[in-house]
Design a protein around this motif. Structure first.
Motif, PDB file in Angstrom:
ATOM      1  N   ALA A  82       0.760  -1.165   0.080  1.00  0.00           N
ATOM      2  CA  ALA A  82      -0.051   0.120  -0.052  1.00  0.00           C
ATOM      3  C   ALA A  82       0.743   1.311  -0.090  1.00  0.00           C
ATOM      4  N   ALA A  83       1.962   1.146   0.762  1.00  0.00           N
ATOM      5  CA  ALA A  83       2.792   2.366   0.879  1.00  0.00           C
ATOM      6  C   ALA A  83       3.557   2.662  -0.348  1.00  0.00           C
ATOM      7  N   GLN A  84       4.024   1.518  -1.049  1.00  0.00           N
ATOM      8  CA  GLN A  84       4.844   1.512  -2.216  1.00  0.00           C
ATOM      9  C   GLN A  84       3.976   2.113  -3.450  1.00  0.00           C
ATOM     10  N   LEU A  85       2.668   1.702  -3.480  1.00  0.00           N
ATOM     11  CA  LEU A  85       1.606   1.961  -4.651  1.00  0.00           C
ATOM     12  C   LEU A  85       0.888   3.204  -4.171  1.00  0.00           C
ATOM     13  N   GLY A  86       0.807   3.971  -3.259  1.00  0.00           N
ATOM     14  CA  GLY A  86      -0.032   4.892  -2.844  1.00  0.00           C
ATOM     15  C   GLY A  86      -1.420   4.857  -2.602  1.00  0.00           C
ATOM     16  N   ILE A  87      -1.739   3.609  -2.089  1.00  0.00           N
ATOM     17  CA  ILE A  87      -3.056   3.233  -1.999  1.00  0.00           C
ATOM     18  C   ILE A  87      -3.355   2.810  -0.433  1.00  0.00           C
ATOM     19  N   SER A  88      -4.734   2.484  -0.116  1.00  0.00           N
ATOM     20  CA  SER A  88      -4.902   2.025   1.410  1.00  0.00           C
ATOM     21  C   SER A  88      -4.499   0.536   1.198  1.00  0.00           C
ATOM     22  N   GLN A  89      -4.283  -0.058   2.536  1.00  0.00           N
ATOM     23  CA  GLN A  89      -4.273  -1.348   2.765  1.00  0.00           C
ATOM     24  C   GLN A  89      -5.357  -2.196   2.382  1.00  0.00           C
ATOM     25  N   VAL A  90      -6.630  -1.468   2.724  1.00  0.00           N
ATOM     26  CA  VAL A  90      -7.939  -2.298   2.338  1.00  0.00           C
ATOM     27  C   VAL A  90      -8.063  -2.300   0.897  1.00  0.00           C
ATOM     28  N   HIS A  91      -7.771  -1.422   0.360  1.00  0.00           N
ATOM     29  CA  HIS A  91      -7.636  -1.578  -1.296  1.00  0.00           C
ATOM     30  C   HIS A  91      -6.865  -2.465  -1.980  1.00  0.00           C
ATOM     31  N   VAL A  92      -5.557  -2.750  -1.207  1.00  0.00           N
ATOM     32  CA  VAL A  92      -4.686  -3.963  -1.701  1.00  0.00           C
ATOM     33  C   VAL A  92      -5.292  -5.365  -1.349  1.00  0.00           C
ATOM     34  N   SER A  93      -5.867  -5.301  -0.326  1.00  0.00           N
ATOM     35  CA  SER A  93      -6.677  -6.573   0.248  1.00  0.00           C
ATOM     36  C   SER A  93      -7.452  -7.102  -0.801  1.00  0.00           C
ATOM     37  N   ARG A  94      -8.394  -5.871  -1.232  1.00  0.00           N
ATOM     38  CA  ARG A  94      -9.447  -5.904  -2.048  1.00  0.00           C
ATOM     39  C   ARG A  94      -9.007  -6.364  -3.391  1.00  0.00           C
ATOM     40  N   ILE A  95      -7.962  -5.872  -4.024  1.00  0.00           N
ATOM     41  CA  ILE A  95      -7.239  -6.145  -5.242  1.00  0.00           C
ATOM     42  C   ILE A  95      -6.929  -7.663  -5.233  1.00  0.00           C
ATOM     43  N   ILE A  96      -6.044  -8.218  -4.132  1.00  0.00           N
ATOM     44  CA  ILE A  96      -5.716  -9.346  -4.380  1.00  0.00           C
ATOM     45  C   ILE A  96      -6.903 -10.368  -4.354  1.00  0.00           C
ATOM     46  N   ARG A  97      -7.763 -10.018  -3.265  1.00  0.00           N
ATOM     47  CA  ARG A  97      -8.880 -11.279  -3.225  1.00  0.00           C
ATOM     48  C   ARG A  97      -9.664 -11.313  -4.461  1.00  0.00           C
ATOM     49  N   SER A  98     -10.155 -10.072  -5.074  1.00  0.00           N
ATOM     50  CA  SER A  98     -10.830 -10.128  -6.288  1.00  0.00           C
ATOM     51  C   SER A  98     -10.135 -10.732  -7.565  1.00  0.00           C
ATOM     52  N   THR A  99      -8.678 -10.350  -7.753  1.00  0.00           N
ATOM     53  CA  THR A  99      -7.828 -10.895  -8.714  1.00  0.00           C
ATOM     54  C   THR A  99      -7.578 -12.419  -8.574  1.00  0.00           C
ATOM     55  N   LEU A 100      -7.348 -12.950  -7.506  1.00  0.00           N
ATOM     56  CA  LEU A 100      -7.038 -14.439  -7.084  1.00  0.00           C
ATOM     57  C   LEU A 100      -8.481 -15.182  -7.318  1.00  0.00           C
ATOM     58  N   GLY A 101      -9.536 -14.421  -7.241  1.00  0.00           N
ATOM     59  CA  GLY A 101     -10.798 -15.109  -7.470  1.00  0.00           C
ATOM     60  C   GLY A 101     -11.175 -15.366  -8.900  1.00  0.00           C
ATOM     61  N   ARG A 102     -11.090 -14.364  -9.516  1.00  0.00           N
ATOM     62  CA  ARG A 102     -10.994 -14.474 -11.166  1.00  0.00           C
ATOM     63  C   ARG A 102      -9.938 -15.362 -11.734  1.00  0.00           C
ATOM     64  N   MET A 103      -8.607 -15.486 -11.240  1.00  0.00           N
ATOM     65  CA  MET A 103      -7.614 -16.119 -11.842  1.00  0.00           C
ATOM     66  C   MET A 103      -8.072 -17.612 -11.393  1.00  0.00           C
ATOM     67  N   ARG A 104      -8.719 -18.040 -10.177  1.00  0.00           N
ATOM     68  CA  ARG A 104      -9.033 -19.546  -9.759  1.00  0.00           C
ATOM     69  C   ARG A 104      -9.990 -19.839 -10.779  1.00  0.00           C
ATOM     70  N   THR A 105     -11.197 -19.048 -11.095  1.00  0.00           N
ATOM     71  CA  THR A 105     -12.125 -19.530 -12.000  1.00  0.00           C
ATOM     72  C   THR A 105     -11.647 -19.555 -13.348  1.00  0.00           C
ATOM     73  N   GLN A 106     -10.817 -18.771 -13.970  1.00  0.00           N
ATOM     74  CA  GLN A 106     -10.412 -18.909 -15.186  1.00  0.00           C
ATOM     75  C   GLN A 106      -9.461 -20.235 -15.398  1.00  0.00           C
ATOM     76  N   LEU A 107      -8.523 -20.575 -14.094  1.00  0.00           N
ATOM     77  CA  LEU A 107      -7.864 -21.986 -14.155  1.00  0.00           C
ATOM     78  C   LEU A 107      -8.660 -23.190 -13.988  1.00  0.00           C
ATOM     79  N   ALA A 108      -9.717 -22.860 -13.633  1.00  0.00           N
ATOM     80  CA  ALA A 108     -10.832 -24.089 -13.414  1.00  0.00           C
ATOM     81  C   ALA A 108     -11.375 -24.372 -14.628  1.00  0.00           C
TER      82      ALA A 108
END
Length: 252
Positions: free
Chosen positions: A221-247
């Protein structure tokens, strides 16, 4: 002299008269204990006991084929030399990993008994010259037999020792390769790399910093200039899409 069992004698007489293999097999089955007894004498020489019993039973069959009750000896007394000879031939001919001259094999197999006998007589370990004289062989032949004995058992292939094994130093043999877990997951890593290549730059950057660079969410978050909550949301949503695409890709 111990008198022969009349029933055993009668059975041998029947076999010699008729040649009936079933009678011979009954004789062998009744005297299998002789084969087991002889096989156990060789049990500590690196061969499985079950294999030695099989070899000894072959010698027992040969002894039964040759035995004549009129010899005036008990069958076990007659059979043991034949069975022991079969076992010695097995060790001489079938347990060497490399080709060794027959004379060297025979000398090597006789050496241990000669060393023990001379050691008791002399009160010390005999020299090569003394062994050669005792065995009616030349010094060169004894040395060749000792060299042949060095290849009688090659280094065993042993499974790799784990980090908690206490006997790592005792594993003198070559080590088998262990399972390459990275290779087993190669197809998964390739699929993940392809999926990451399709991500937007910021999402790909977040995943790289988190899972490849080992950064915490707050550091990202500090490196990208965004909040930690935003980082967590990006990780969670991105991983979810990748799991779906992989399956979906695996299903196809």
């Amino acid at each position: 002299m111990v008198p022969a069992d009349p029933q055993v004698t009668a059975r041998f007489m029947e076999y010699r008269r008729t040649g009936d293999v079933r009678v011979r097999n009954e004789i062998v089955a009744d005297h299998r204990w002789i084969a087991i007894h002889c096989a156990r004498r060789f049990a500590r020489r690196g061969e499985p006991l079950d294999d030695l019993v099989q070899v000894a039973q072959l010698g027992l069959v040969k002894a039964a084929d040759r035995f004549d009750p009129s010899f005036g000896v008990l069958f076990p007394t007659f059979a043991m030399p034949t069975i022991l000879g079969e076992l010695r031939r097995h060790f001489r001919d079938h347990t060497w990993p490399v080709r060794v001259p027959r004379r060297s094999k025979e000398l090597y197999l006789a050496l241990s008994g000669c060393v023990e006998t001379l050691g008791h007589v002399l009160g010390r370990r005999p020299t090569i010259e003394e062994l050669a004289e005792e065995m009616s062989a030349s010094v060169d032949e004894v040395l060749e037999a000792l060299e042949a004995g060095a290849v009688y058992r090659t280094a065993p292939l042993v499974p790799p020792a784990g980090p908690d094994d206490d006997d790592n130093e005792g594993l003198a043999g070559m080590t088998l390769g262990e399972v390459d877990t990275a290779l087993l997951s190669a197809d998964v890593r390739l699929s993940v790399r392809q999926l990451m290549g399709r991500l937007p730059a910021r999402e790909r950057r977040v995943l790289f910093l988190r899972f490849f660079d080992g950064r915490t969410q707050s550091e990202i978050a500090a490196q990208l200039g965004i909040s930690q909550v935003h980082v967590s949301r990006i990780i969670r949503s991105t991983l979810g899409r990748m799991r779906t695409q992989l399956a979906t890709a695996e299903a196809v």
